[in-house]
Design a protein around this motif. Structure first.
Motif, mmCIF file in Angstrom:
data_model
loop_
_atom_site.group_PDB
_atom_site.id
_atom_site.type_symbol
_atom_site.label_atom_id
_atom_site.label_comp_id
_atom_site.label_asym_id
_atom_site.label_seq_id
_atom_site.Cartn_x
_atom_site.Cartn_y
_atom_site.Cartn_z
ATOM 1 N N MET A 88 0.836 -1.200 0.000
ATOM 2 C CA MET A 88 0.000 0.000 0.000
ATOM 3 C C MET A 88 0.877 1.259 0.000
ATOM 4 S SD MET A 88 -3.229 -0.929 -0.017
ATOM 5 C CE MET A 88 -4.245 0.282 0.765
ATOM 6 N N ARG A 89 1.914 1.280 0.816
ATOM 7 C CA ARG A 89 2.826 2.437 0.842
ATOM 8 C C ARG A 89 3.501 2.607 -0.515
ATOM 9 N NH1 ARG A 89 4.388 0.311 5.879
ATOM 10 N NH2 ARG A 89 6.268 -0.515 4.910
ATOM 11 N N SER A 90 3.970 1.515 -1.077
ATOM 12 C CA SER A 90 4.626 1.577 -2.388
ATOM 13 C C SER A 90 3.661 2.077 -3.457
ATOM 14 C CB SER A 90 5.156 0.197 -2.787
ATOM 15 O OG SER A 90 6.107 -0.244 -1.868
ATOM 16 N N TRP A 91 2.449 1.550 -3.436
ATOM 17 C CA TRP A 91 1.427 1.955 -4.403
ATOM 18 C C TRP A 91 1.166 3.456 -4.307
ATOM 19 C CZ3 TRP A 91 -0.982 -0.898 -8.162
ATOM 20 C CH2 TRP A 91 -2.073 -0.316 -8.779
ATOM 21 N N LYS A 144 1.432 8.841 -6.534
ATOM 22 C CA LYS A 144 1.718 10.273 -6.381
ATOM 23 C C LYS A 144 2.740 10.740 -7.419
ATOM 24 C CE LYS A 144 0.552 10.585 -1.508
ATOM 25 N NZ LYS A 144 1.041 10.740 -0.141
ATOM 26 N N ALA A 145 3.781 9.943 -7.635
ATOM 27 C CA ALA A 145 4.793 10.308 -8.626
ATOM 28 C C ALA A 145 4.193 10.323 -10.028
ATOM 29 C CB ALA A 145 5.968 9.327 -8.564
ATOM 30 N N TYR A 146 3.354 9.369 -10.332
ATOM 31 C CA TYR A 146 2.705 9.295 -11.642
ATOM 32 C C TYR A 146 1.795 10.495 -11.877
ATOM 33 C CZ TYR A 146 -0.105 7.428 -15.473
ATOM 34 O OH TYR A 146 -0.760 7.256 -16.670
ATOM 35 N N ILE A 147 0.990 10.822 -10.870
ATOM 36 C CA ILE A 147 0.086 11.975 -10.982
ATOM 37 C C ILE A 147 0.884 13.260 -11.148
ATOM 38 C CG2 ILE A 147 -1.577 13.373 -9.681
ATOM 39 C CD1 ILE A 147 -2.660 10.682 -8.565
#
Length: 103
Positions: free
Chosen positions: A82-85, A90-93
Motif C-alpha cells: 500500500m505504501r509503495s502503491w 503520487k509520482a505518476y500523478i
C-alpha cells in the motif's frame, strides 16, 4: 433540396451556445466516468497484486486457519504494498500534471 426529406432550420448565435454547453457537460461526465473506472481498475489491480504476492510470501502450507505468524506477515506485506502503491501513484500523478502544464 433537403436530404432524406428533412430540412435543418438555421440557428441563431444563442442556439449554438446550447449544444456547446451540452457537449461540454457530456465530455465532463464521460471524463468523470472514465476516472471512476480507472480508479476501480487500479484498486482491483492493487488487491490482486497484494493477494498474489503476499499469499506466495506468507502462506507456507494450505490450512483452514492462518497462524499468528502468517497473519502478521500478511499485514506487513499488505502495508508495504500500500505504501509503495501510494508513492508510485503520487509520482505518476505529478508527472501527468507536469506534462499537462507544459502543453
Amino acid at each position: 433540396m433537403a436530404l432524406f426529406g428533412s430540412s435543418k432550420p438555421t440557428s441563431s448565435a444563442s442556439d449554438s451556445a446550447g449544444p456547446s454547453m451540452k457537449n461540454q457537460q457530456l465530455k465532463q461526465e464521460i471524463q468523470q466516468q472514465i476516472s471512476q473506472e480507472l480508479a476501480t481498475a487500479n484498486a482491483t489491480e492493487l488487491v490482486r497484486t497484494i493477494t498474489e504476492n503476499c499469499f506466495d510470501k506468507c502462506i507456507y502450507t494450505p490450512q483452514d486457519a492462518l497462524s499468528n505468524q502468517e497473519n502478521q506477515c500478511i499485514n506487513l506485506c499488505k502495508e508495504k504494498y500500500m505504501r509503495s502503491w501510494n508513492v508510485i501513484s503520487k509520482a505518476y500523478i505529478a508527472r501527468i500534471q507536469q506534462a499537462s502544464a507544459q502543453q
